[in-house]
Enzyme design. Structure first.
Site, short mmCIF file in Angstrom:
data_model
loop_
_atom_site.label_atom_id
_atom_site.label_comp_id
_atom_site.label_asym_id
_atom_site.label_seq_id
_atom_site.Cartn_x
_atom_site.Cartn_y
_atom_site.Cartn_z
CB SER A 142 -0.88 0.01 1.25
OG SER A 142 -1.60 1.22 1.34
CE1 TYR A 156 -4.02 -2.25 5.11
CE2 TYR A 156 -3.29 -0.02 4.61
CZ TYR A 156 -3.78 -1.24 4.20
OH TYR A 156 -4.03 -1.45 2.86
N1 LIG Z 1 -8.72 -0.44 -1.59
C1 LIG Z 1 -7.72 0.36 -1.27
O1 LIG Z 1 -7.87 1.60 -1.22
C2 LIG Z 1 -6.35 -0.24 -1.01
C3 LIG Z 1 -5.26 0.63 -1.01
C4 LIG Z 1 -3.99 0.10 -0.79
C5 LIG Z 1 -3.82 -1.24 -0.58
N2 LIG Z 1 -4.89 -2.06 -0.57
C6 LIG Z 1 -4.64 -3.50 -0.33
O2 LIG Z 1 -5.16 -4.25 -1.40
C7 LIG Z 1 -5.42 -5.58 -0.97
C8 LIG Z 1 -6.78 -6.00 -1.47
O3 LIG Z 1 -7.76 -5.20 -0.83
P1 LIG Z 1 -9.03 -4.63 -1.62
O4 LIG Z 1 -8.92 -3.17 -1.64
O5 LIG Z 1 -9.24 -5.37 -2.87
O6 LIG Z 1 -10.15 -4.97 -0.51
P2 LIG Z 1 -11.45 -5.92 -0.55
O7 LIG Z 1 -12.28 -5.60 -1.75
O8 LIG Z 1 -12.06 -5.80 0.80
O9 LIG Z 1 -10.82 -7.39 -0.74
C9 LIG Z 1 -10.07 -7.98 0.29
C10 LIG Z 1 -9.86 -9.44 -0.03
O10 LIG Z 1 -9.11 -10.04 1.05
C11 LIG Z 1 -9.79 -11.21 1.47
N3 LIG Z 1 -9.57 -11.48 2.88
C12 LIG Z 1 -9.79 -10.65 3.93
N4 LIG Z 1 -9.57 -11.28 5.10
C13 LIG Z 1 -9.20 -12.56 4.77
C14 LIG Z 1 -8.87 -13.72 5.53
N5 LIG Z 1 -8.90 -13.72 6.88
N6 LIG Z 1 -8.53 -14.85 4.87
C15 LIG Z 1 -8.52 -14.88 3.52
N7 LIG Z 1 -8.85 -13.82 2.74
C16 LIG Z 1 -9.19 -12.68 3.36
C17 LIG Z 1 -11.27 -10.94 1.17
O11 LIG Z 1 -11.96 -12.16 0.96
P3 LIG Z 1 -13.01 -12.84 1.98
O12 LIG Z 1 -13.74 -11.75 2.70
O13 LIG Z 1 -13.87 -13.65 1.05
O14 LIG Z 1 -12.16 -13.68 2.85
C18 LIG Z 1 -11.17 -10.20 -0.15
O15 LIG Z 1 -11.09 -11.11 -1.22
C19 LIG Z 1 -5.29 -5.57 0.56
O16 LIG Z 1 -4.08 -6.16 0.95
C20 LIG Z 1 -5.30 -4.08 0.91
O17 LIG Z 1 -4.58 -3.83 2.08
C21 LIG Z 1 -6.16 -1.60 -0.78
#
Ligand SMILES: NC(=O)c1ccc[n+]([C@@H]2O[C@H](COP(=O)([O-])OP(=O)(O)OC[C@H]3O[C@@H](n4cnc5c(N)ncnc54)[C@H](OP(=O)(O)O)[C@@H]3O)[C@@H](O)[C@H]2O)c1
Length: 268
Positions: A142, A156
């Site tokens: 991130s 985080y």
């Molecule tokens: N969105 C942003 O603004 C942003 C910015 C920077 C970095 N990121 C990073 O991008 C990555 C993906 O996030 P996203 O934005 O796509 O969020 P998201 O739409 O909430 O997706 C998160 C994913 O992680 C999975 N997950 C969460 N807890 C889990 C667990 N205990 N075991 C297995 N899988 C788990 C969820 O699946 P289930 O709920 O089905 O388990 C889901 O598929 C993350 O690492 C996040 O930190 C996001």
């Protein structure tokens, strides 16, 4: 196109950036192994992508907060006779309620899902990639990991900093092996992330649309970077400006900058 039939394991593929990365990889001819806790969305995505691109897709649900999950996941993959050529450590979430009021179990789960599981999966799967002379590891970190701190979601930023540094160390170690390693550092991206941590209203009010990127674009930039073996990539001009500021400003000024951000989101 992927070379031959190569298989990419994607964690957190049931939503957001992980699902977008699955689309990118399937579109480029890779077979996939999709994992997350929710089986329904994984199955729907697998059906959609195998129909659209003719790739083979296995779905193996797992809760990466469970300490045994990485070993069990790799065992389940091996039992199916699959070899993993690429690993995308993407699963993640945050808690924004402050260190003292966050459930310690949530802190432990954050560390397990975003730090221990990527380390353990890398340690389990990299030897096979190196032995076969081809591999891809994309760690979804991130922009927060490029800042001196995150206030309110205290652990985080440090977890994501760890992932960036570990990726860069692995990038150095994997030189000449055919294994590429990249840390992807997105800024604000439209996914379920801010719904899950309950901050959708605050982030939408505080940050205009032009500061946000869509998950498909972030995924394309991330996968292109690992194909090109760039150790780190931050998608978007504004995010690169913020990352540069985070690195260049004296620490006290950079802390003021992230403190202002946390206050704007009611996290401090
Ligand atoms: N969105 C942003 O603004 C942003 C910015 C920077 C970095 N990121 C990073 O991008 C990555 C993906 O996030 P996203 O934005 O796509 O969020 P998201 O739409 O909430 O997706 C998160 C994913 O992680 C999975 N997950 C969460 N807890 C889990 C667990 N205990 N075991 C297995 N899988 C788990 C969820 O699946 P289930 O709920 O089905 O388990 C889901 O598929 C993350 O690492 C996040 O930190 C996001």
């Amino acid at each position: 196109m992927g070379e031959g039939r190569r298989t990419i394991l994607i964690t957190g593929a049931s939503a957001g950036i992980g699902a977008a990365l699955a689309r990118v990889c399937a579109g480029r001819g890779y077979d996939l192994i999709l994992t997350a806790r929710r089986e329904g969305p994984l199955q729907s995505l697998a059906e959609e992508l195998s129909a659209a691109y003719g790739v083979a897709i296995a779905v193996i649900p797992a809760d990466l907060a469970d300490p045994d999950a990485p070993v069990r996941l790799v065992e389940a993959i091996t039992v199916r006779g699959l070899a993993v050529d690429g690993l995308i450590n993407n699963a993640g979430f945050s808690r924004t309620t402050g260190f003292l009021t966050t459930d310690p179990a949530d802190h432990a789960a954050m560390v397990r899902v975003m730090l221990s599981a990527p380390v353990e999966l890398s340690r389990l799967l990299l030897p096979g990639m190196a032995a076969r002379g081809w591999g891809r590891v994309l760690n979804v970190a991130s922009l927060a990991g490029q800042m001196p701190a995150t206030g309110g979601d205290t652990l985080y930023g440090p977890i994501k900093s760890f992932l960036i540094k570990a990726s860069q160390g692995l990038w150095l170690e994997m030189q000449g092996t055919g294994v590429h390693v990249t840390a992807l550092c997105p800024g604000y991206t439209y996914t379920e992330f801010h719904d899950v941590n309950g901050s959708r209203e605050q982030v939408s009010a505080a940050y205009p649309k032009w500061m946000w990127m869509d998950a498909d674009r972030v995924a394309r930039i991330g996968w292109d970077a690992v194909e090109a073996n760039r150790p780190r990539v931050t998608p978007g001009v504004m995010n690169n400006v913020l990352a540069a500021l985070g690195g260049m400003l004296p620490n006290t000024m950079a802390l003021k900058m992230v403190g202002g951000h946390a206050r704007r989101l009611d996290r401090l």
